[in-house]
Design a protein around this motif. Structure first.
Motif, PDB file in Angstrom:
ATOM      1  N   ILE A   1      21.856 -50.691 120.368  1.00  0.00           N
ATOM      2  CA  ILE A   1      22.322 -49.305 120.381  1.00  0.00           C
ATOM      3  C   ILE A   1      23.162 -49.010 119.137  1.00  0.00           C
ATOM      4  O   ILE A   1      22.952 -48.008 118.450  1.00  0.00           O
ATOM      5  CB  ILE A   1      23.129 -49.007 121.667  1.00  0.00           C
ATOM      6  CG1 ILE A   1      22.206 -48.978 122.883  1.00  0.00           C
ATOM      7  CG2 ILE A   1      23.918 -47.704 121.546  1.00  0.00           C
ATOM      8  CD1 ILE A   1      22.941 -48.952 124.222  1.00  0.00           C
ATOM      9  N   VAL A   2      24.125 -49.877 118.853  1.00  0.00           N
ATOM     10  CA  VAL A   2      25.005 -49.658 117.700  1.00  0.00           C
ATOM     11  C   VAL A   2      24.220 -49.697 116.394  1.00  0.00           C
ATOM     12  O   VAL A   2      24.370 -48.810 115.543  1.00  0.00           O
ATOM     13  CB  VAL A   2      26.155 -50.688 117.681  1.00  0.00           C
ATOM     14  CG1 VAL A   2      26.926 -50.636 116.367  1.00  0.00           C
ATOM     15  CG2 VAL A   2      27.094 -50.446 118.848  1.00  0.00           C
ATOM     16  N   LEU A   3      23.383 -50.705 116.214  1.00  0.00           N
ATOM     17  CA  LEU A   3      22.623 -50.809 114.970  1.00  0.00           C
ATOM     18  C   LEU A   3      21.665 -49.642 114.794  1.00  0.00           C
ATOM     19  O   LEU A   3      21.527 -49.097 113.690  1.00  0.00           O
ATOM     20  CB  LEU A   3      21.874 -52.145 114.912  1.00  0.00           C
ATOM     21  CG  LEU A   3      22.742 -53.404 114.874  1.00  0.00           C
ATOM     22  CD1 LEU A   3      21.876 -54.657 114.826  1.00  0.00           C
ATOM     23  CD2 LEU A   3      23.724 -53.373 113.718  1.00  0.00           C
ATOM     24  N   ASP A   4      21.023 -49.215 115.860  1.00  0.00           N
ATOM     25  CA  ASP A   4      20.103 -48.080 115.791  1.00  0.00           C
ATOM     26  C   ASP A   4      20.859 -46.793 115.448  1.00  0.00           C
ATOM     27  O   ASP A   4      20.415 -46.023 114.594  1.00  0.00           O
ATOM     28  CB  ASP A   4      19.356 -47.920 117.117  1.00  0.00           C
ATOM     29  CG  ASP A   4      18.344 -46.793 117.055  1.00  0.00           C
ATOM     30  OD1 ASP A   4      17.307 -46.968 116.368  1.00  0.00           O
ATOM     31  OD2 ASP A   4      18.589 -45.735 117.677  1.00  0.00           O
ATOM     32  N   SER A   5      21.989 -46.584 116.099  1.00  0.00           N
ATOM     33  CA  SER A   5      22.754 -45.355 115.832  1.00  0.00           C
ATOM     34  C   SER A   5      23.265 -45.335 114.395  1.00  0.00           C
ATOM     35  O   SER A   5      23.290 -44.280 113.754  1.00  0.00           O
ATOM     36  CB  SER A   5      23.908 -45.201 116.828  1.00  0.00           C
ATOM     37  OG  SER A   5      24.912 -46.169 116.611  1.00  0.00           O
TER      38      SER A   5
END
Length: 173
Positions: free
Chosen positions: A115-119
């Protein structure tokens, strides 16, 4: 938990699930890292430390139970991974429950990391991160796939698709 019959894990020096529980608690630092420092250059690599640690813990738990069963252990005839009844029978053993929890924690942390890397790849601002991504991280930490699904189905739609950005188009040319 002293009234539980805990299996000592041979590959972990005879420690039990109760002894090892504290290792699960330190995973909170991974969630704090992802929530507070999403743009820090080291977050992507450091956020793998706890999933690797917990995956090792899970592997040693599983192998200890498989290779060094309790003395006099006779598997329940209904215990299996293929039916609900079989899983319920397996989960009557606190050591197996511990392994299942460790496995869930690993999956949740990896979902949170994604989630963090994608965002960040999609250009999420700090404000967006705080207002939309962090709640998804909290839901992922507590309820696993629910937090990821909310991010994927709802929150992600408010961010740019890096494949459609002008910079991505220039790289193709």
């Amino acid at each position: 938990m002293s009234d539980l019959r805990l299996h000592p894990f041979a590959l972990m020096g005879g420690l039990t699930a109760e002894d090892l529980w504290v290792i699960l608690d330190i995973g909170i630092f991974n969630w704090i890292l992802m929530a507070l420092l999403p743009k820090w250059g080291k977050t992507a690599k450091l956020s793998l430390i706890f999933p690797i640690l917990h995956s090792t813990l899970y592997s040693l738990t599983f192998l200890s139970l498989l290779l060094f069963p309790k003395e006099g252990f006779e598997p329940h005839p209904d215990a299996n991974f293929f039916t609900l009844k079989g899983l319920v029978v397996l989960y009557t053993d606190p050591s197996i429950v511990f392994g299942g929890i460790v496995r869930s924690i690993v999956g949740d942390q990896l979902l949170g990391r994604w989630i963090v890397l994608d965002s960040q790849e999609r250009g999420a601002s700090i404000m967006f991160h705080v207002l939309a991504v962090v709640p998804c991280l909290l839901l992922t930490m507590l309820f696993g796939p629910l937090g990821w699904l909310i991010y994927f189905a709802l929150v992600r739609n408010f961010l740019d698709d890096p494949k459609k950005s002008p910079a991505a188009k220039e790289k193709k040319n």
